[in-house]
Design a protein around this motif. Structure first.
Motif, PDB file in Angstrom:
ATOM      1  N   LYS A 196       0.779  -1.353   0.181  1.00 43.95           N
ATOM      2  CA  LYS A 196      -0.065   0.131   0.088  1.00 43.95           C
ATOM      3  C   LYS A 196       0.915   1.295   0.157  1.00 43.95           C
ATOM      4  N   TYR A 197       2.272   1.100   0.206  1.00 41.84           N
ATOM      5  CA  TYR A 197       3.023   2.151   0.250  1.00 41.84           C
ATOM      6  C   TYR A 197       3.943   2.175  -1.271  1.00 41.84           C
ATOM      7  N   ASN A 198       3.321   1.467  -2.238  1.00 44.59           N
ATOM      8  CA  ASN A 198       4.293   1.598  -3.421  1.00 44.59           C
ATOM      9  C   ASN A 198       4.514   3.187  -3.881  1.00 44.59           C
ATOM     10  N   HIS A 199       3.579   3.989  -3.529  1.00 48.93           N
ATOM     11  CA  HIS A 199       3.661   5.227  -4.032  1.00 48.93           C
ATOM     12  C   HIS A 199       4.911   6.184  -3.335  1.00 48.93           C
ATOM     13  N   LEU A 200       5.509   5.691  -2.463  1.00 47.04           N
ATOM     14  CA  LEU A 200       6.375   6.067  -1.540  1.00 47.04           C
ATOM     15  C   LEU A 200       7.996   5.642  -1.959  1.00 47.04           C
ATOM     16  N   PHE A 242       8.717  11.807   2.647  1.00 40.02           N
ATOM     17  CA  PHE A 242       7.626  11.509   3.723  1.00 40.02           C
ATOM     18  C   PHE A 242       8.196  11.420   4.953  1.00 40.02           C
ATOM     19  N   ILE A 243       7.322  11.194   5.948  1.00 43.02           N
ATOM     20  CA  ILE A 243       7.826  11.266   7.578  1.00 43.02           C
ATOM     21  C   ILE A 243       7.554   9.818   8.003  1.00 43.02           C
ATOM     22  N   ILE A 268       2.814  10.750   6.568  1.00 40.04           N
ATOM     23  CA  ILE A 268       3.240  10.159   7.861  1.00 40.04           C
ATOM     24  C   ILE A 268       3.017   8.909   8.060  1.00 40.04           C
ATOM     25  N   VAL A 269       3.916   8.011   7.977  1.00 40.67           N
ATOM     26  CA  VAL A 269       3.827   6.596   7.839  1.00 40.67           C
ATOM     27  C   VAL A 269       3.837   6.127   9.428  1.00 40.67           C
ATOM     28  N   THR A 270       3.047   5.450  10.032  1.00 39.45           N
ATOM     29  CA  THR A 270       3.131   4.873  11.398  1.00 39.45           C
ATOM     30  C   THR A 270       2.539   3.744  11.609  1.00 39.45           C
ATOM     31  N   ASP A 271       2.717   3.197  12.869  1.00 36.02           N
ATOM     32  CA  ASP A 271       1.787   1.907  12.977  1.00 36.02           C
ATOM     33  C   ASP A 271       2.170   0.549  12.216  1.00 36.02           C
ATOM     34  N   VAL A 280      10.309  -0.303   4.206  1.00 41.63           N
ATOM     35  CA  VAL A 280       9.920   1.309   3.921  1.00 41.63           C
ATOM     36  C   VAL A 280      11.076   2.020   3.665  1.00 41.63           C
ATOM     37  N   ILE A 281      12.145   1.635   4.708  1.00 42.91           N
ATOM     38  CA  ILE A 281      13.396   2.429   4.610  1.00 42.91           C
ATOM     39  C   ILE A 281      14.166   1.985   3.283  1.00 42.91           C
TER      40      ILE A 281
END
Length: 376
Positions: A196-200, A242-243, A268-271, A280-281
């Motif tokens: 779901k974070y492909n856009h990042l 992004f954070i 902001i990416v969290t949880d 993600v990193i």
């Protein structure tokens, strides 16, 4: 085989990543082992790590806050309800606290007594005690020296994460025969990237740390303004940002404050769990991190990184990867920092190549460490 894991939790993603790293090694070496998860935090959610190991968490660790409050008020012993209660029949205790022994913490006499009694009881019960790679020192104060005296007396192995920590603990009186030096062992853990974070992917990842406010001379506004200026440089270079929240509510507060400087326009990416955070990193273009394991996760995946620092462990981590001068300071001349950001951006490919080559060397060293731990 019964193995106990000390010093980790799932609230701090660095601590959770170390927990995952240990579990993966146990699963590989002793797939039928019983594992006691002795969390150092009582207020965490249910352990949610994919494994076939039989992992148990002590019941009173998550249900002991009321008894602890009551007994301490009555000045009665309460360690049974904490992680500092020694269980019998544990073959090996693996402590992965990361950074717990230093003058920086200024432990009370009561806390040191609890530590001493805990380790003494473990040895009485014939447990092997290993302090996995962690930052150590300095030890100039009486509490600091006492902490070294305690772990030196009762531990079997103390592993410093780098040379400065090694020198600190040796100079404080630790036995050279039981002190090793090996790098951060989370390198071997593979991250998981949430789709779901492909856009990042390919964006710049900013990882704040509340300790940059609580453990340095920088105030909230100075630290936030510093990060804001860094983000603006990347925007000038055409890179989206992004954070990432690498810990809990404290870091999330800083994330939100930083985002407010951009009218809440940054994501902001969290949880996430620890492996997802690492994933993600690993998919970012460059990471700017104030969290140690944010730096470790970037470097170990070939991602160029800049970092703010509140302890020597950051500088030494960069040295492990032959990356000098990647520490940026809130109080430095801004032009110097700006140049460093731009240089890291321009040299992305060369840095990525160098990091990937160094990772192979470090991975061999970490695996060698585990082999020695299991065979000693």
């Amino acid at each position: 085989m019964i193995i106990q894991i000390d010093g980790t939790n799932t609230l701090n993603k660095g601590a959770e990543l170390m927990l995952v790293a240990i579990i993966e090694q146990i699963e590989e070496k002793y797939p039928r082992a019983k594992v006691i998860y002795n969390s150092n935090h009582t207020n965490e959610k249910k352990l949610n790590i994919k494994t076939d190991l039989n992992i148990k968490k002590r019941f009173w660790l998550k249900n002991g806050r009321l008894p602890i409050a009551l007994l301490s008020r009555l000045k009665l012993p309460y360690t049974f309800f904490t992680s500092k209660y020694a269980l019998k029949n544990i073959d090996i205790v693996l402590d992965a606290s990361g950074f717990q022994f230093s003058d920086q913490w200024n432990y009370s006499k009561e806390r040191l007594n609890i530590l001493e009694n805990y380790l003494r009881d473990l040895k009485k019960y014939k447990s092997k005690i290993v302090f996995l790679p962690q930052a150590l020192g300095p030890f100039e104060t009486e509490p600091g020296k006492k902490a070294v005296e305690i772990i030196n007396e009762f531990s079997d192995i103390i592993i410093a994460r780098e040379q400065i920590s090694y020198d600190y603990v040796i100079n404080a009186g630790a036995n050279k025969k039981k002190v090793w030096k090996h790098p951060d062992f989370t390198l071997l853990v593979k991250g998981i990237f949430p789709e779901k974070y492909n856009h990042l992917k390919g964006k710049v990842c900013i990882i704040p740390n509340i300790k940059m406010v609580t453990h340095t001379n920088a105030g909230d506004s100075e630290y936030l303004e510093f990060l804001k200026k860094i983000i603006l440089v990347f925007k000038e270079l055409g890179k989206d940002v992004f954070i990432l929240n690498h810990e809990g509510s404290g870091d999330l507060k800083i994330c939100n404050q930083l985002n407010s400087l951009f009218d809440d326009s940054l994501e902001i990416v969290t949880d996430l769990n620890a492996k997802e955070v690492k994933g993600v990193i690993g998919a970012s273009f460059i990471t700017v991190s104030s969290r140690f394991h944010g730096v470790a996760s970037a470097l170990s995946q070939g991602v160029p990184c800049l970092a703010t620092s509140w302890n020597h462990k950051y500088k030494m981590l960069f040295q492990d990867y032959d990356q000098q001068d990647q520490i940026i300071n809130v109080n430095d001349d801004w032009l110097t920092t700006r140049i460093k950001v731009i240089e890291t951006f321009n040299n992305h490919k060369e840095i990525n190549k160098a990091l990937s080559a160094k990772k192979e060397f470090l991975a061999i060293e970490i695996q060698s460490m585990w082999n020695k731990i299991w065979s000693n």
